[in-house]
Design a protein around this motif. Structure first.
Motif, PDB file in Angstrom:
ATOM      1  N   LEU A  55       1.672  -4.492   9.346  1.00  0.00           N
ATOM      2  CA  LEU A  55       1.832  -5.919   9.621  1.00  0.00           C
ATOM      3  C   LEU A  55       1.940  -6.721   8.324  1.00  0.00           C
ATOM      4  O   LEU A  55       2.760  -7.637   8.211  1.00  0.00           O
ATOM      5  CB  LEU A  55       0.651  -6.430  10.458  1.00  0.00           C
ATOM      6  N   ARG A  56       1.134  -6.345   7.331  1.00  0.00           N
ATOM      7  CA  ARG A  56       1.190  -7.044   6.044  1.00  0.00           C
ATOM      8  C   ARG A  56       2.439  -6.652   5.256  1.00  0.00           C
ATOM      9  O   ARG A  56       3.024  -7.477   4.548  1.00  0.00           O
ATOM     10  CB  ARG A  56      -0.078  -6.759   5.244  1.00  0.00           C
ATOM     11  N   TRP A  57       2.841  -5.417   5.385  1.00  0.00           N
ATOM     12  CA  TRP A  57       4.053  -4.948   4.711  1.00  0.00           C
ATOM     13  C   TRP A  57       5.290  -5.635   5.288  1.00  0.00           C
ATOM     14  O   TRP A  57       6.208  -6.019   4.547  1.00  0.00           O
ATOM     15  CB  TRP A  57       4.158  -3.434   4.866  1.00  0.00           C
ATOM     16  N   ALA A  58       5.319  -5.789   6.590  1.00  0.00           N
ATOM     17  CA  ALA A  58       6.473  -6.408   7.243  1.00  0.00           C
ATOM     18  C   ALA A  58       6.632  -7.875   6.839  1.00  0.00           C
ATOM     19  O   ALA A  58       7.737  -8.418   6.886  1.00  0.00           O
ATOM     20  CB  ALA A  58       6.335  -6.301   8.760  1.00  0.00           C
ATOM     21  N   GLU A  59       5.533  -8.506   6.437  1.00  0.00           N
ATOM     22  CA  GLU A  59       5.583  -9.908   6.025  1.00  0.00           C
ATOM     23  C   GLU A  59       5.909 -10.077   4.546  1.00  0.00           C
ATOM     24  O   GLU A  59       6.178 -11.198   4.095  1.00  0.00           O
ATOM     25  CB  GLU A  59       4.240 -10.578   6.327  1.00  0.00           C
ATOM     26  N   ALA A  60       5.878  -8.987   3.777  1.00  0.00           N
ATOM     27  CA  ALA A  60       6.061  -9.062   2.332  1.00  0.00           C
ATOM     28  C   ALA A  60       7.544  -9.249   1.973  1.00  0.00           C
ATOM     29  O   ALA A  60       8.438  -8.849   2.730  1.00  0.00           O
ATOM     30  CB  ALA A  60       5.522  -7.801   1.668  1.00  0.00           C
ATOM     31  N   ASP A  61       7.774  -9.840   0.825  1.00  0.00           N
ATOM     32  CA  ASP A  61       9.135  -9.975   0.281  1.00  0.00           C
ATOM     33  C   ASP A  61       9.432  -8.706  -0.503  1.00  0.00           C
ATOM     34  O   ASP A  61       9.139  -8.605  -1.699  1.00  0.00           O
ATOM     35  CB  ASP A  61       9.226 -11.202  -0.621  1.00  0.00           C
ATOM     36  N   ILE A  62       9.999  -7.716   0.171  1.00  0.00           N
ATOM     37  CA  ILE A  62      10.174  -6.390  -0.408  1.00  0.00           C
ATOM     38  C   ILE A  62      11.047  -6.424  -1.661  1.00  0.00           C
ATOM     39  O   ILE A  62      10.858  -5.641  -2.591  1.00  0.00           O
ATOM     40  CB  ILE A  62      10.756  -5.419   0.642  1.00  0.00           C
ATOM     41  N   GLY A  63      11.982  -7.352  -1.699  1.00  0.00           N
ATOM     42  CA  GLY A  63      12.870  -7.433  -2.852  1.00  0.00           C
ATOM     43  C   GLY A  63      12.146  -7.771  -4.147  1.00  0.00           C
ATOM     44  O   GLY A  63      12.661  -7.521  -5.239  1.00  0.00           O
ATOM     45  N   GLN A  64      10.948  -8.345  -4.029  1.00  0.00           N
ATOM     46  CA  GLN A  64      10.171  -8.716  -5.210  1.00  0.00           C
ATOM     47  C   GLN A  64       9.144  -7.655  -5.600  1.00  0.00           C
ATOM     48  O   GLN A  64       8.409  -7.835  -6.571  1.00  0.00           O
ATOM     49  CB  GLN A  64       9.444 -10.040  -4.942  1.00  0.00           C
ATOM     50  N   ILE A  65       9.096  -6.554  -4.846  1.00  0.00           N
ATOM     51  CA  ILE A  65       8.096  -5.502  -5.106  1.00  0.00           C
ATOM     52  C   ILE A  65       8.719  -4.399  -5.952  1.00  0.00           C
ATOM     53  O   ILE A  65       9.703  -3.770  -5.545  1.00  0.00           O
ATOM     54  CB  ILE A  65       7.564  -4.929  -3.770  1.00  0.00           C
ATOM     55  N   ARG A  66       8.134  -4.151  -7.116  1.00  0.00           N
ATOM     56  CA  ARG A  66       8.697  -3.154  -8.028  1.00  0.00           C
ATOM     57  C   ARG A  66       8.309  -1.727  -7.634  1.00  0.00           C
ATOM     58  O   ARG A  66       9.109  -0.818  -7.721  1.00  0.00           O
ATOM     59  CB  ARG A  66       8.230  -3.435  -9.464  1.00  0.00           C
ATOM     60  N   ASP A  67       7.054  -1.526  -7.222  1.00  0.00           N
ATOM     61  CA  ASP A  67       6.573  -0.192  -6.881  1.00  0.00           C
ATOM     62  C   ASP A  67       6.086  -0.226  -5.435  1.00  0.00           C
ATOM     63  O   ASP A  67       4.955  -0.637  -5.156  1.00  0.00           O
ATOM     64  CB  ASP A  67       5.440   0.224  -7.830  1.00  0.00           C
ATOM     65  N   GLU A  68       6.940   0.203  -4.526  1.00  0.00           N
ATOM     66  CA  GLU A  68       6.631   0.106  -3.099  1.00  0.00           C
ATOM     67  C   GLU A  68       5.442   0.986  -2.731  1.00  0.00           C
ATOM     68  O   GLU A  68       4.571   0.577  -1.953  1.00  0.00           O
ATOM     69  CB  GLU A  68       7.861   0.489  -2.282  1.00  0.00           C
ATOM     70  N   ARG A  69       5.396   2.199  -3.286  1.00  0.00           N
ATOM     71  CA  ARG A  69       4.298   3.125  -2.987  1.00  0.00           C
ATOM     72  C   ARG A  69       2.959   2.522  -3.410  1.00  0.00           C
ATOM     73  O   ARG A  69       1.988   2.526  -2.642  1.00  0.00           O
ATOM     74  CB  ARG A  69       4.531   4.457  -3.709  1.00  0.00           C
ATOM     75  N   ALA A  70       2.893   2.011  -4.636  1.00  0.00           N
ATOM     76  CA  ALA A  70       1.647   1.432  -5.141  1.00  0.00           C
ATOM     77  C   ALA A  70       1.229   0.226  -4.303  1.00  0.00           C
ATOM     78  O   ALA A  70       0.039   0.032  -4.015  1.00  0.00           O
ATOM     79  CB  ALA A  70       1.808   1.033  -6.610  1.00  0.00           C
ATOM     80  N   TYR A  71       2.198  -0.585  -3.895  1.00  0.00           N
ATOM     81  CA  TYR A  71       1.914  -1.765  -3.093  1.00  0.00           C
ATOM     82  C   TYR A  71       1.310  -1.356  -1.744  1.00  0.00           C
ATOM     83  O   TYR A  71       0.314  -1.934  -1.292  1.00  0.00           O
ATOM     84  CB  TYR A  71       3.202  -2.566  -2.895  1.00  0.00           C
ATOM     85  N   LEU A  72       1.911  -0.361  -1.111  1.00  0.00           N
ATOM     86  CA  LEU A  72       1.423   0.097   0.189  1.00  0.00           C
ATOM     87  C   LEU A  72       0.040   0.736   0.073  1.00  0.00           C
ATOM     88  O   LEU A  72      -0.828   0.519   0.929  1.00  0.00           O
ATOM     89  CB  LEU A  72       2.416   1.099   0.790  1.00  0.00           C
ATOM     90  N   VAL A  73      -0.172   1.522  -0.973  1.00  0.00           N
ATOM     91  CA  VAL A  73      -1.491   2.133  -1.182  1.00  0.00           C
ATOM     92  C   VAL A  73      -2.537   1.048  -1.395  1.00  0.00           C
ATOM     93  O   VAL A  73      -3.668   1.151  -0.902  1.00  0.00           O
ATOM     94  CB  VAL A  73      -1.462   3.114  -2.376  1.00  0.00           C
ATOM     95  N   ARG A  74      -2.165   0.001  -2.133  1.00  0.00           N
ATOM     96  CA  ARG A  74      -3.114  -1.087  -2.384  1.00  0.00           C
ATOM     97  C   ARG A  74      -3.507  -1.781  -1.081  1.00  0.00           C
ATOM     98  O   ARG A  74      -4.687  -2.044  -0.844  1.00  0.00           O
ATOM     99  CB  ARG A  74      -2.492  -2.088  -3.356  1.00  0.00           C
ATOM    100  N   ILE A  75      -2.516  -2.070  -0.226  1.00  0.00           N
ATOM    101  CA  ILE A  75      -2.833  -2.703   1.063  1.00  0.00           C
ATOM    102  C   ILE A  75      -3.736  -1.788   1.893  1.00  0.00           C
ATOM    103  O   ILE A  75      -4.737  -2.223   2.468  1.00  0.00           O
ATOM    104  CB  ILE A  75      -1.551  -3.006   1.864  1.00  0.00           C
ATOM    105  N   THR A  76      -3.371  -0.507   1.958  1.00  0.00           N
ATOM    106  CA  THR A  76      -4.138   0.452   2.752  1.00  0.00           C
ATOM    107  C   THR A  76      -5.566   0.560   2.252  1.00  0.00           C
ATOM    108  O   THR A  76      -6.518   0.623   3.043  1.00  0.00           O
ATOM    109  CB  THR A  76      -3.456   1.833   2.720  1.00  0.00           C
ATOM    110  N   THR A  77      -5.740   0.575   0.936  1.00  0.00           N
ATOM    111  CA  THR A  77      -7.077   0.675   0.354  1.00  0.00           C
ATOM    112  C   THR A  77      -7.921  -0.540   0.708  1.00  0.00           C
ATOM    113  O   THR A  77      -9.088  -0.416   1.103  1.00  0.00           O
ATOM    114  CB  THR A  77      -6.991   0.816  -1.174  1.00  0.00           C
ATOM    115  N   ARG A  78      -7.337  -1.711   0.580  1.00  0.00           N
ATOM    116  CA  ARG A  78      -8.090  -2.934   0.885  1.00  0.00           C
ATOM    117  C   ARG A  78      -8.504  -2.991   2.349  1.00  0.00           C
ATOM    118  O   ARG A  78      -9.645  -3.350   2.671  1.00  0.00           O
ATOM    119  CB  ARG A  78      -7.252  -4.160   0.517  1.00  0.00           C
TER     120      ARG A  78
END
Length: 310
Positions: A55-78
């Motif tokens: 749900l949080r990933w779907a709301e993100a501006d993916i074009g502005q994310i440099r490292d998609e894997r790290a971003y997703l891991v960070r959300i999952t961890t939180r």
């Protein structure tokens, strides 16, 4: 360009963005599930975390994310940390020892030594003794080899603080987890001997296959009978196992399997699933038994789960 055409273009771009987000998420889904499961020890809670992550990933501006894997891991961890803090309060009231939900794993998990160790019942039982933040830092550093800066972003700490937490958590875990490596032949031989001794109720053979300092941890969750604390020593473990079998008075059958990347036995009494016992083997003998009887934790025993560190 007409307003209708402009609206169609916007809709197409939105659809493309959703498709792209979905593709990226699915590419990392097994990794994210593994992160959440190692932190929570529950497949159901890990699935809930993945839903929140999506749900949080779907709301993100993916074009502005440099490292998609790290971003997703960070959300999952939180999300996992938030849930773990809530779960810890519930687990304090849990009846007897709390064991992770056993997962029937694919063959490649057992073949990956690092992965098998990181999700083993033995290690995950030890991880329950860490604080939520210590567990998150340990899992991300030791299992997934994330850098201190990445972990700091995920847990909301400074890199210097994360280094200290990682050192403290590593020292704590190293004092408690088994380290011996066993060959596949030794594992197979010891597991078969243990299985035969159980099914024939041959106590002399059972004593022979158990290490003198063997530990049994059983989790009934207050629903099924289980020891209220870990038992240590071959004599105590034999009495526990033989006493349980005698009380049940039912036909016991066991089937070898692999849960969490390690050897295990599925127990059935009169054909009905009774529990799953993960078996730790060292020096050709059984040194640890992790017996999950809580029926709420056995819902995925018939379904293989894909796990990965990458």
């Amino acid at each position: 360009m007409s307003e209708d055409r402009m609206s169609e273009d916007r809709d197409e771009r939105a659809d493309d963005a959703v498709d792209s987000a979905t593709e990226v998420f699915l590419a990392h889904r097994n990794l994210l599930f593994t992160v959440a499961y190692e932190m929570l020890g529950s497949a159901a809670d890990a699935e809930d975390v993945l839903q929140e992550t999506w749900l949080r990933w779907a709301e993100a501006d993916i074009g502005q994310i440099r490292d998609e894997r790290a971003y997703l891991v960070r959300i999952t961890t939180r999300q996992s940390l938030n849930r773990l803090r809530t779960l810890r309060r519930r687990r304090e009231a849990y009846v007897g020892p709390w064991l992770p939900e056993p997962l029937l794993t694919t063959p490649d998990v057992a073949e990956d030594v690092e992965l098998a160790e990181s999700v083993s019942m033995a290690l995950m039982f030890v991880l329950e003794t860490l604080t939520p933040t210590e567990r998150a830092v340990f899992v991300l550093r030791e299992a997934f080899d994330l850098g201190y800066d990445e972990i700091a972003d995920a847990v909301g700490k400074t890199p210097a603080a994360v280094r200290q937490i990682a050192h403290r958590a590593r020292r704590h875990v190293e004092q408690r987890r088994p380290r011996a490596r066993v060959s596949p032949d030794q594992t197979r031989s010891a597991l078969l001997a243990f299985q035969y001794a159980l099914e024939t109720r041959d106590l002399s053979k059972l004593v022979h296959v158990l290490a003198p300092d063997v530990v049994v941890v059983s989790d009934g969750g207050g629903v099924k009978q289980a020891a209220l604390r870990p038992l240590v020593g071959a004599d105590k473990v034999v009495r526990f196992l033989s006493g349980g079998l005698a009380r049940n008075g039912a036909e016991l059958t066991t089937a070898p399997t692999v849960v969490n990347g390690s050897p295990a036995l599925i127990f059935r009494l009169d054909g009905e699933l009774d529990g799953v016992m993960a078996v730790r083997i060292e020096d050709g003998r059984v040194s640890g038994l992790y017996y999950v009887r809580n029926p709420h934790k056995l819902t995925r025993v018939g379904l293989e789960t894909a796990l990965t560190l990458r």
